[in-house]
Design a protein around this motif. Structure first.
Motif, PDB file in Angstrom:
ATOM      1  N   TYR A   1      -3.928  50.959  33.915  1.00  0.00           N
ATOM      2  CA  TYR A   1      -3.085  51.183  35.084  1.00  0.00           C
ATOM      3  C   TYR A   1      -1.685  50.614  34.912  1.00  0.00           C
ATOM      4  O   TYR A   1      -0.721  51.153  35.459  1.00  0.00           O
ATOM      5  N   ALA A   2      -1.551  49.574  34.128  1.00  0.00           N
ATOM      6  CA  ALA A   2      -0.217  49.061  33.842  1.00  0.00           C
ATOM      7  C   ALA A   2       0.580  50.092  33.034  1.00  0.00           C
ATOM      8  O   ALA A   2       1.766  50.324  33.301  1.00  0.00           O
ATOM      9  N   VAL A   3      -0.069  50.748  32.078  1.00  0.00           N
ATOM     10  CA  VAL A   3       0.605  51.775  31.274  1.00  0.00           C
ATOM     11  C   VAL A   3       0.950  52.984  32.150  1.00  0.00           C
ATOM     12  O   VAL A   3       2.069  53.501  32.089  1.00  0.00           O
ATOM     13  N   LEU A   4       0.010  53.417  32.978  1.00  0.00           N
ATOM     14  CA  LEU A   4       0.282  54.552  33.859  1.00  0.00           C
ATOM     15  C   LEU A   4       1.450  54.225  34.798  1.00  0.00           C
ATOM     16  O   LEU A   4       2.335  55.055  35.022  1.00  0.00           O
ATOM     17  N   ALA A   5       1.474  53.017  35.344  1.00  0.00           N
ATOM     18  CA  ALA A   5       2.575  52.612  36.232  1.00  0.00           C
ATOM     19  C   ALA A   5       3.901  52.574  35.479  1.00  0.00           C
ATOM     20  O   ALA A   5       4.939  52.970  36.020  1.00  0.00           O
TER      21      ALA A   5
ATOM     22  N   GLU B   1      -4.190  51.899  23.917  1.00  0.00           N
ATOM     23  CA  GLU B   1      -4.386  52.392  25.288  1.00  0.00           C
ATOM     24  C   GLU B   1      -3.774  53.772  25.460  1.00  0.00           C
ATOM     25  O   GLU B   1      -4.360  54.636  26.123  1.00  0.00           O
ATOM     26  N   LEU B   2      -2.605  54.016  24.874  1.00  0.00           N
ATOM     27  CA  LEU B   2      -1.985  55.343  24.957  1.00  0.00           C
ATOM     28  C   LEU B   2      -2.890  56.409  24.335  1.00  0.00           C
ATOM     29  O   LEU B   2      -3.033  57.505  24.883  1.00  0.00           O
ATOM     30  N   GLU B   3      -3.500  56.091  23.207  1.00  0.00           N
ATOM     31  CA  GLU B   3      -4.437  57.038  22.576  1.00  0.00           C
ATOM     32  C   GLU B   3      -5.615  57.340  23.503  1.00  0.00           C
ATOM     33  O   GLU B   3      -6.011  58.495  23.663  1.00  0.00           O
ATOM     34  N   ARG B   4      -6.154  56.290  24.115  1.00  0.00           N
ATOM     35  CA  ARG B   4      -7.288  56.452  25.030  1.00  0.00           C
ATOM     36  C   ARG B   4      -6.876  57.285  26.262  1.00  0.00           C
ATOM     37  O   ARG B   4      -7.596  58.174  26.694  1.00  0.00           O
ATOM     38  N   LEU B   5      -5.712  56.997  26.811  1.00  0.00           N
ATOM     39  CA  LEU B   5      -5.230  57.725  27.987  1.00  0.00           C
ATOM     40  C   LEU B   5      -4.977  59.199  27.667  1.00  0.00           C
ATOM     41  O   LEU B   5      -5.259  60.072  28.492  1.00  0.00           O
ATOM     42  N   GLU B   6      -4.466  59.464  26.466  1.00  0.00           N
ATOM     43  CA  GLU B   6      -4.244  60.854  26.059  1.00  0.00           C
ATOM     44  C   GLU B   6      -5.588  61.573  25.906  1.00  0.00           C
ATOM     45  O   GLU B   6      -5.756  62.701  26.387  1.00  0.00           O
ATOM     46  N   ARG B   7      -6.526  60.905  25.279  1.00  0.00           N
ATOM     47  CA  ARG B   7      -7.850  61.487  25.094  1.00  0.00           C
ATOM     48  C   ARG B   7      -8.512  61.784  26.443  1.00  0.00           C
ATOM     49  O   ARG B   7      -9.196  62.792  26.614  1.00  0.00           O
TER      50      ARG B   7
ATOM     51  N   GLY C   1      -6.945  62.580  29.139  1.00  0.00           N
ATOM     52  CA  GLY C   1      -6.154  63.545  29.902  1.00  0.00           C
ATOM     53  C   GLY C   1      -5.269  62.933  30.970  1.00  0.00           C
ATOM     54  O   GLY C   1      -4.774  63.643  31.851  1.00  0.00           O
ATOM     55  N   LEU C   2      -5.023  61.621  30.903  1.00  0.00           N
ATOM     56  CA  LEU C   2      -4.198  60.954  31.909  1.00  0.00           C
ATOM     57  C   LEU C   2      -2.728  60.920  31.520  1.00  0.00           C
ATOM     58  O   LEU C   2      -1.855  60.761  32.385  1.00  0.00           O
ATOM     59  N   VAL C   3      -2.459  61.035  30.223  1.00  0.00           N
ATOM     60  CA  VAL C   3      -1.086  61.173  29.726  1.00  0.00           C
ATOM     61  C   VAL C   3      -1.082  62.312  28.712  1.00  0.00           C
ATOM     62  O   VAL C   3      -2.124  62.688  28.172  1.00  0.00           O
ATOM     63  N   GLN C   4       0.103  62.833  28.488  1.00  0.00           N
ATOM     64  CA  GLN C   4       0.259  63.834  27.427  1.00  0.00           C
ATOM     65  C   GLN C   4       1.367  63.353  26.505  1.00  0.00           C
ATOM     66  O   GLN C   4       2.243  62.596  26.918  1.00  0.00           O
ATOM     67  N   ALA C   5       1.295  63.799  25.275  1.00  0.00           N
ATOM     68  CA  ALA C   5       2.272  63.381  24.284  1.00  0.00           C
ATOM     69  C   ALA C   5       2.912  64.611  23.655  1.00  0.00           C
ATOM     70  O   ALA C   5       2.276  65.660  23.521  1.00  0.00           O
ATOM     71  N   ARG C   6       4.156  64.439  23.300  1.00  0.00           N
ATOM     72  CA  ARG C   6       4.842  65.462  22.519  1.00  0.00           C
ATOM     73  C   ARG C   6       5.534  64.756  21.367  1.00  0.00           C
ATOM     74  O   ARG C   6       5.919  63.592  21.471  1.00  0.00           O
ATOM     75  N   VAL C   7       5.669  65.474  20.256  1.00  0.00           N
ATOM     76  CA  VAL C   7       6.281  64.901  19.057  1.00  0.00           C
ATOM     77  C   VAL C   7       7.753  65.262  19.049  1.00  0.00           C
ATOM     78  O   VAL C   7       8.139  66.405  19.265  1.00  0.00           O
ATOM     79  N   VAL C   8       8.578  64.249  18.814  1.00  0.00           N
ATOM     80  CA  VAL C   8      10.024  64.448  18.696  1.00  0.00           C
ATOM     81  C   VAL C   8      10.388  64.207  17.236  1.00  0.00           C
ATOM     82  O   VAL C   8      10.158  63.124  16.694  1.00  0.00           O
ATOM     83  N   ARG C   9      10.921  65.225  16.601  1.00  0.00           N
ATOM     84  CA  ARG C   9      11.356  65.104  15.202  1.00  0.00           C
ATOM     85  C   ARG C   9      12.657  64.314  15.157  1.00  0.00           C
ATOM     86  O   ARG C   9      13.541  64.516  15.986  1.00  0.00           O
ATOM     87  N   GLN C  10      12.753  63.435  14.160  1.00  0.00           N
ATOM     88  CA  GLN C  10      13.955  62.618  14.006  1.00  0.00           C
ATOM     89  C   GLN C  10      14.427  62.685  12.558  1.00  0.00           C
ATOM     90  O   GLN C  10      13.605  62.674  11.652  1.00  0.00           O
ATOM     91  N   GLU C  11      15.719  62.732  12.383  1.00  0.00           N
ATOM     92  CA  GLU C  11      16.271  62.669  11.030  1.00  0.00           C
ATOM     93  C   GLU C  11      16.313  61.214  10.592  1.00  0.00           C
ATOM     94  O   GLU C  11      16.650  60.336  11.369  1.00  0.00           O
ATOM     95  N   ARG C  12      15.966  60.971   9.352  1.00  0.00           N
ATOM     96  CA  ARG C  12      16.020  59.647   8.722  1.00  0.00           C
ATOM     97  C   ARG C  12      15.114  58.611   9.379  1.00  0.00           C
ATOM     98  O   ARG C  12      15.252  57.421   9.137  1.00  0.00           O
ATOM     99  N   ARG C  13      14.253  59.033  10.252  1.00  0.00           N
ATOM    100  CA  ARG C  13      13.268  58.151  10.870  1.00  0.00           C
ATOM    101  C   ARG C  13      11.976  58.928  11.007  1.00  0.00           C
ATOM    102  O   ARG C  13      11.986  60.146  11.091  1.00  0.00           O
ATOM    103  N   PRO C  14      10.875  58.191  11.111  1.00  0.00           N
ATOM    104  CA  PRO C  14       9.609  58.893  11.350  1.00  0.00           C
ATOM    105  C   PRO C  14       9.640  59.594  12.711  1.00  0.00           C
ATOM    106  O   PRO C  14      10.334  59.159  13.632  1.00  0.00           O
TER     107      PRO C  14
END
Length: 187
Positions: free
Chosen positions: A5-9, A43-49, A51-64
């Protein structure tokens, strides 16, 4: 309460990477809920699994590439349900320094004094950090104006709680140091 709940908040502030959430915890949540970066990522992995959060990948130059997380509607509803329910149990203090003070009789008073002075230093540093966060949140507005018109007042109200907690910590430290000085003067 779980870290969930701290992460969701925290995500009510908007989309954030795990790194950004870690920094937000250091600044905004540290006064009432501590977490390590490793705990946040798990916790973010668990929340994504779940369905409480969603993730998107942002491509970055010279960084992961980085993953940006946001609340889902399911996550928002779960957080709203949690926020409306009474706490399961009252707050309990778990503080190693209190155990040391409880056992201080027979211990070198200088060692005890040093521990309490260190706690006072920590409290002052947190109060300084909270003052900077407060100024950033207010953004030139008065507290009354902010509390009347800001979109979200929860972060400010919890900041007020953190400030009150550290001010009381500091008052307690000053009282303990005064008692120790008085007792040393009698010796």
């Amino acid at each position: 309460m779980s870290l969930k709940y701290a992460v969701l908040a925290a995500l009510l502030e908007g989309e954030a990477s795990g790194y950004e959430l870690s920094k937000l915890f250091d600044v905004s949540f540290a006064n009432f809920w501590a977490s390590t970066p490793q705990q946040l990522y798990r916790e973010l992995e668990r929340l994504e699994r779940d369905g409480l959060v969603q993730a998107r990948v942002v491509r970055q130059e010279r960084r992961p590439d980085k993953r940006m997380f946001s609340l889902t509607e399911t996550g928002r509803r779960d957080l709203e349900t949690f926020a409306a329910a009474p706490p399961k149990r009252p707050t309990a203090i778990r503080d190693e320094l209190m155990i040391k003070i409880q056992a201080m009789d027979g211990v070198d008073p200088e060692a005890t004094r040093a521990l309490v002075e260190e706690r006072a230093t920590w409290a002052r540093a947190k109060l300084d950090r909270y003052a900077r966060v407060r100024e950033r949140l207010l953004g030139g507005r008065t507290e009354e104006e902010y509390l009347r018109r800001a979109d979200r007042i929860g972060p400010y109200l919890t900041l007020m709680g953190g400030i009150a907690f550290e001010e009381e910590n500091l008052r307690w430290c000053e009282r303990v140091l005064s008692v120790l000085r008085s007792r040393a003067a009698l010796s």
